[in-house]
Design an enzyme around this catalytic site. Structure first.
Site, PDB file in Angstrom:
ATOM      1  N   ARG A 149       2.489  -4.172  16.910  1.00 45.90           N
ATOM      2  CA  ARG A 149       1.112  -3.732  16.675  1.00 45.90           C
ATOM      3  C   ARG A 149       0.124  -4.793  17.181  1.00 45.90           C
ATOM      4  O   ARG A 149      -0.991  -4.482  17.586  1.00 45.90           O
ATOM      5  CB  ARG A 149       0.887  -3.461  15.182  1.00 45.90           C
ATOM      6  CG  ARG A 149       1.839  -2.412  14.623  1.00 45.90           C
ATOM      7  CD  ARG A 149       1.736  -2.278  13.116  1.00 45.90           C
ATOM      8  NE  ARG A 149       2.082  -3.498  12.418  1.00 45.90           N
ATOM      9  CZ  ARG A 149       1.970  -3.677  11.117  1.00 45.90           C
ATOM     10  NH1 ARG A 149       1.514  -2.699  10.359  1.00 45.90           N
ATOM     11  NH2 ARG A 149       2.324  -4.818  10.554  1.00 45.90           N
ATOM     12  N   ASP A 190      -2.557  -8.163  11.783  1.00 47.56           N
ATOM     13  CA  ASP A 190      -3.884  -8.605  11.347  1.00 47.56           C
ATOM     14  C   ASP A 190      -4.428  -9.760  12.165  1.00 47.56           C
ATOM     15  O   ASP A 190      -5.628 -10.050  12.109  1.00 47.56           O
ATOM     16  CB  ASP A 190      -3.842  -8.993   9.861  1.00 47.56           C
ATOM     17  CG  ASP A 190      -3.534  -7.804   8.985  1.00 47.56           C
ATOM     18  OD1 ASP A 190      -4.135  -6.741   9.221  1.00 47.56           O
ATOM     19  OD2 ASP A 190      -2.676  -7.916   8.098  1.00 47.56           O
ATOM     20  N   HIS A 238      -2.293  -8.845   2.140  1.00 44.95           N
ATOM     21  CA  HIS A 238      -1.948  -7.553   2.765  1.00 44.95           C
ATOM     22  C   HIS A 238      -3.091  -7.177   3.712  1.00 44.95           C
ATOM     23  O   HIS A 238      -3.370  -7.910   4.654  1.00 44.95           O
ATOM     24  CB  HIS A 238      -1.687  -6.541   1.652  1.00 44.95           C
ATOM     25  CG  HIS A 238      -1.027  -5.261   2.076  1.00 44.95           C
ATOM     26  ND1 HIS A 238      -0.375  -5.110   3.263  1.00 44.95           N
ATOM     27  CD2 HIS A 238      -0.932  -4.041   1.449  1.00 44.95           C
ATOM     28  CE1 HIS A 238       0.107  -3.873   3.365  1.00 44.95           C
ATOM     29  NE2 HIS A 238      -0.230  -3.205   2.285  1.00 44.95           N
ATOM     30  N   HIS A 247       5.458 -12.665   8.218  1.00 41.57           N
ATOM     31  CA  HIS A 247       5.649 -11.301   7.705  1.00 41.57           C
ATOM     32  C   HIS A 247       6.852 -11.276   6.772  1.00 41.57           C
ATOM     33  O   HIS A 247       7.805 -12.033   6.962  1.00 41.57           O
ATOM     34  CB  HIS A 247       5.877 -10.299   8.850  1.00 41.57           C
ATOM     35  CG  HIS A 247       5.623  -8.891   8.430  1.00 41.57           C
ATOM     36  ND1 HIS A 247       6.609  -8.091   7.900  1.00 41.57           N
ATOM     37  CD2 HIS A 247       4.491  -8.160   8.423  1.00 41.57           C
ATOM     38  CE1 HIS A 247       6.085  -6.920   7.602  1.00 41.57           C
ATOM     39  NE2 HIS A 247       4.799  -6.930   7.908  1.00 41.57           N
ATOM     40  N   SER A 291       0.829  -1.216   0.000  1.00 46.27           N
ATOM     41  CA  SER A 291       0.000   0.000   0.000  1.00 46.27           C
ATOM     42  C   SER A 291       0.862   1.264   0.000  1.00 46.27           C
ATOM     43  O   SER A 291       0.605   2.193  -0.774  1.00 46.27           O
ATOM     44  CB  SER A 291      -0.954   0.008   1.196  1.00 46.27           C
ATOM     45  OG  SER A 291      -0.272  -0.266   2.391  1.00 46.27           O
TER      46      SER A 291
HETATM   47  N1  HAX Z   1       1.151 -19.895   7.186  1.00 43.98           N
HETATM   48  C1  HAX Z   1       1.646 -20.860   6.400  1.00 43.98           C
HETATM   49  N2  HAX Z   1       2.685 -20.710   5.578  1.00 43.98           N
HETATM   50  C2  HAX Z   1       3.301 -19.523   5.609  1.00 43.98           C
HETATM   51  C3  HAX Z   1       2.885 -18.470   6.437  1.00 43.98           C
HETATM   52  C4  HAX Z   1       1.745 -18.683   7.252  1.00 43.98           C
HETATM   53  N3  HAX Z   1       1.230 -17.739   8.016  1.00 43.98           N
HETATM   54  N4  HAX Z   1       3.696 -17.410   6.241  1.00 43.98           N
HETATM   55  C5  HAX Z   1       4.587 -17.772   5.296  1.00 43.98           C
HETATM   56  N5  HAX Z   1       4.340 -19.047   4.918  1.00 43.98           N
HETATM   57  C6  HAX Z   1       5.000 -19.803   3.858  1.00 43.98           C
HETATM   58  C7  HAX Z   1       4.881 -19.023   2.557  1.00 43.98           C
HETATM   59  O1  HAX Z   1       3.612 -19.263   1.940  1.00 43.98           O
HETATM   60  C8  HAX Z   1       6.036 -19.562   1.768  1.00 43.98           C
HETATM   61  O2  HAX Z   1       5.665 -20.840   1.271  1.00 43.98           O
HETATM   62  P1  HAX Z   1       6.197 -21.347  -0.165  1.00 43.98           P
HETATM   63  O3  HAX Z   1       7.681 -21.430  -0.030  1.00 43.98           O
HETATM   64  O4  HAX Z   1       5.514 -22.656  -0.327  1.00 43.98           O
HETATM   65  O5  HAX Z   1       5.763 -20.310  -1.146  1.00 43.98           O
HETATM   66  C9  HAX Z   1       7.094 -19.762   2.852  1.00 43.98           C
HETATM   67  O6  HAX Z   1       6.381 -19.847   4.105  1.00 43.98           O
HETATM   68  C10 HAX Z   1       8.092 -18.634   2.939  1.00 43.98           C
HETATM   69  O7  HAX Z   1       7.391 -17.413   3.074  1.00 43.98           O
HETATM   70  P2  HAX Z   1       8.030 -16.182   3.878  1.00 43.98           P
HETATM   71  O8  HAX Z   1       9.258 -15.760   3.164  1.00 43.98           O
HETATM   72  O9  HAX Z   1       8.120 -16.495   5.322  1.00 43.98           O
HETATM   73  O10 HAX Z   1       6.891 -15.085   3.756  1.00 43.98           O
HETATM   74  P3  HAX Z   1       6.649 -14.044   2.565  1.00 43.98           P
HETATM   75  O11 HAX Z   1       7.532 -12.874   2.780  1.00 43.98           O
HETATM   76  O12 HAX Z   1       6.689 -14.701   1.236  1.00 43.98           O
HETATM   77  O13 HAX Z   1       5.113 -13.636   2.808  1.00 43.98           O
HETATM   78  C11 HAX Z   1       3.249 -13.058   4.111  1.00 43.98           C
HETATM   79  C12 HAX Z   1       4.749 -12.849   3.903  1.00 43.98           C
HETATM   80  C13 HAX Z   1       2.745 -12.076   5.148  1.00 43.98           C
HETATM   81  C14 HAX Z   1       2.509 -12.789   2.800  1.00 43.98           C
HETATM   82  C15 HAX Z   1       3.026 -14.512   4.598  1.00 43.98           C
HETATM   83  O14 HAX Z   1       3.649 -14.715   5.846  1.00 43.98           O
HETATM   84  C16 HAX Z   1       1.563 -14.890   4.701  1.00 43.98           C
HETATM   85  O15 HAX Z   1       0.954 -15.282   3.694  1.00 43.98           O
HETATM   86  N6  HAX Z   1       0.932 -14.758   5.925  1.00 43.98           N
HETATM   87  C17 HAX Z   1      -0.450 -15.005   6.093  1.00 43.98           C
HETATM   88  C18 HAX Z   1      -1.266 -13.836   5.567  1.00 43.98           C
HETATM   89  C19 HAX Z   1      -1.102 -12.611   6.444  1.00 43.98           C
HETATM   90  O16 HAX Z   1      -1.171 -12.690   7.656  1.00 43.98           O
HETATM   91  N7  HAX Z   1      -0.909 -11.427   5.817  1.00 43.98           N
HETATM   92  C20 HAX Z   1      -0.787 -10.162   6.525  1.00 43.98           C
HETATM   93  C21 HAX Z   1       0.639  -9.690   6.653  1.00 43.98           C
HETATM   94  C22 HAX Z   1       0.758  -8.356   7.345  1.00 43.98           C
HETATM   95  C23 HAX Z   1       0.347  -7.272   6.418  1.00 43.98           C
HETATM   96  O17 HAX Z   1       0.970  -6.924   5.445  1.00 43.98           O
HETATM   97  N8  HAX Z   1      -0.790  -6.711   6.669  1.00 43.98           N
HETATM   98  O18 HAX Z   1      -1.295  -5.788   5.860  1.00 43.98           O
END
Ligand code: HAX
Length: 439
Positions: A326, A372, A270, A317, A240
């Site tokens: 937060r 979140d 996000h 994250h 964002s």
């Molecule tokens: N549950 C299960 N698997 C997860 C995970 C979770 N909460 N968080 C990361 N992983 C997995 C990823 O999907 C990725 O899997 P693959 O290798 O199979 O693709 C692996 O772990 C490595 O990911 P990462 O490097 O730790 O995390 P990223 O930087 O790629 O992604 C995310 C960060 C926030 C998108 C991710 O942790 C996620 O999808 N979390 C759940 C959704 C969420 O809570 N989003 C809100 C984040 C905060 C925010 O921005 N708010 O606006």
């Protein structure tokens, strides 16, 4: 006493030579290398953006203008009888880097009250959407519709010195920061309330007036303030904040930029994650048939979610590597205001159960909860049970950070953003998988 705008101008004048010197004396200095993984992997960790509004340390969490979140909550002036600080004080801190006095905040609130009135056509935009629309596109459309109000555009068309770009941008930003909560409340009342639109209370600060327009009693005014403050900024590279900055870099005005920011925030990885969390917990509760789960039962449900190829919403994250402060601030609020809430008890048990499971699974780099994970449960407790709406609240907060950044971007003359892309063939040639000119 200087107004916020005068103080901001002083700060801008002090800061401009620093950027000029960096460019002139160190423009060619290398500060970073880029790996293949970073190019393919969403540019993680590449130091290629600049902002002075906030900085995210992976282990410490966000600092606003150098202050940790607990410091921000402790130091910013609070409204009479309020537990949480005035959101207006945060905007002042973002713009100047200084903690405002109570008088500074009072003056600033006075300046924003007249800016809160929405043009009639914004209500018509809201009414034009079918009732089952998601509130995020409505919010985005309302902000876009107000683009005709932009003072920046008007002055740009008339011809304006580059050094003055920040001035009408400041006016636009203040108008939008003041109007966003009003639009948010109007969307809520249109989609979910049977009582129609509520009046404003001009004696209240931004958070108090928002709660008033939603028809919510205390302590929801503090919930609103807390929510807007914790979501306001998370340095420059998140979707964002980066979208807002990117759009503004082409000298699009703040209305176009913030509308884009809202669209980026609406993704489930996000800002939409907060509604996913609540949906997921409610589903767990249904599966338990109304009985509170044991630790073992909850562990099984978490594994079931992971094994079905889904993420655990609210955990993980891209940058953070510890519990999000937060999350902690919301947890402390919940412990003191709603310790017996059933959904909060779910959160507490999940906080115990999820991190070791994610560690055992070994994929997520950060097994700890993010912002979140908590926010939906507090909203639910105070009767905002429409999940879809949670990201609108996030947007109102995030706009404060994005707008502060855009004012400073204009003040420091940051150019249009234009990173370079390459093809897969080129990348393969660069690392030696393919010979030069081989396709
Ligand atoms: N549950 C299960 N698997 C997860 C995970 C979770 N909460 N968080 C990361 N992983 C997995 C990823 O999907 C990725 O899997 P693959 O290798 O199979 O693709 C692996 O772990 C490595 O990911 P990462 O490097 O730790 O995390 P990223 O930087 O790629 O992604 C995310 C960060 C926030 C998108 C991710 O942790 C996620 O999808 N979390 C759940 C959704 C969420 O809570 N989003 C809100 C984040 C905060 C925010 O921005 N708010 O606006």
């Amino acid at each position: 006493m200087k107004t916020l705008k005068e103080k901001l101008y002083d700060k801008i004048e002090q800061h401009r030579p620093r950027i000029k010197r960096l460019m002139k004396e160190h423009g060619e200095t290398v500060i970073n290398e880029v790996t293949v993984q970073q190019v393919i992997g969403g540019m993680r960790g590449i130091k290629s953006l600049i902002t002075d509004i906030s900085y995210l340390d992976p282990y410490e969490g966000i600092r606003y203008r150098g202050f940790t979140l607990p410091e921000v909550f402790e130091k910013l002036p609070k409204p009479y009888g309020g537990e949480m600080p005035c959101v207006e004080g945060l905007f002042y801190l973002f713009l100047t880097g200084e903690i405002p006095t109570e008088n500074d905040v009072a003056d600033f609130i006075y300046d924003t009250i007249n800016r809160r009135q929405l043009p009639k056509y914004v209500y018509e935009v809201i009414d034009a959407f079918p009732n089952n629309s998601h509130p995020m596109p409505i919010l985005s459309a309302c902000v876009m519709a107000m683009q005709r109000e932009s003072q920046f555009n008007l002055r740009y068309r008339r011809g304006m010195n580059k050094m003055d770009f920040w001035d009408p941008t400041y006016e636009d930003a203040l108008n939008l920061v003041s109007k966003m909560p009003i639009i948010g409340a109007a969307i809520y009342n249109k989609l979910y309330s049977d009582k129609g639109q509520n009046y404003q209370d001009p004696t209240l600060d931004l958070g108090g007036n928002f709660a008033y327009m939603l028809g919510k009693d205390k302590p929801y005014d503090d919930v609103a303030r807390m929510y807007f403050i914790i979501h306001a900024d998370h340095e420059a590279g998140n979707v964002s904040a980066h979208t807002g900055h990117l759009i503004a870099s082409s000298l699009s005005d703040v209305y176009l930029s913030v509308s884009g920011m809202i669209n980026g925030l609406a993704g489930p990885l996000h800002g939409l994650a907060n509604q996913e969390v609540l949906r997921w917990i409610q589903k767990l509760r249904e599966e338990m048939g109304g009985n509170f789960p044991t630790e073992e039962q909850l562990k099984k449900s978490v594994w079931d979610t992971l094994n079905s190829g889904q993420v655990i919403p609210g955990y993980g994250h891209a940058v953070l590597r510890k519990t999000d402060p937060r999350y902690t601030i919301q947890r402390e609020f919940a412990l003191s205001h709603m310790p017996d809430d059933e959904l909060f008890k779910y959160l507490e048990l999940l906080y115990k159960v999820v991190p070791p499971i994610l560690q055992e699974q070994g994929k997520a780099k950060n097994p700890w909860p993010n912002v979140d994970a908590h926010s939906g449960v507090i909203q639910w407790h105070y009767g905002i049970t429409e999940y879809d709406y949670y990201t609108v609240l996030f947007s109102i907060g995030r706009a404060i950070g994005v707008l502060s950044n855009i004012i400073w971007d204009r003040a420091l003359g940051y150019p249009i953003e234009r990173p370079k892309s390459i093809t897969t063939d080129m990348l393969e040639q660069m690392v030696g998988i393919k010979k030069k000119n081989e396709v």
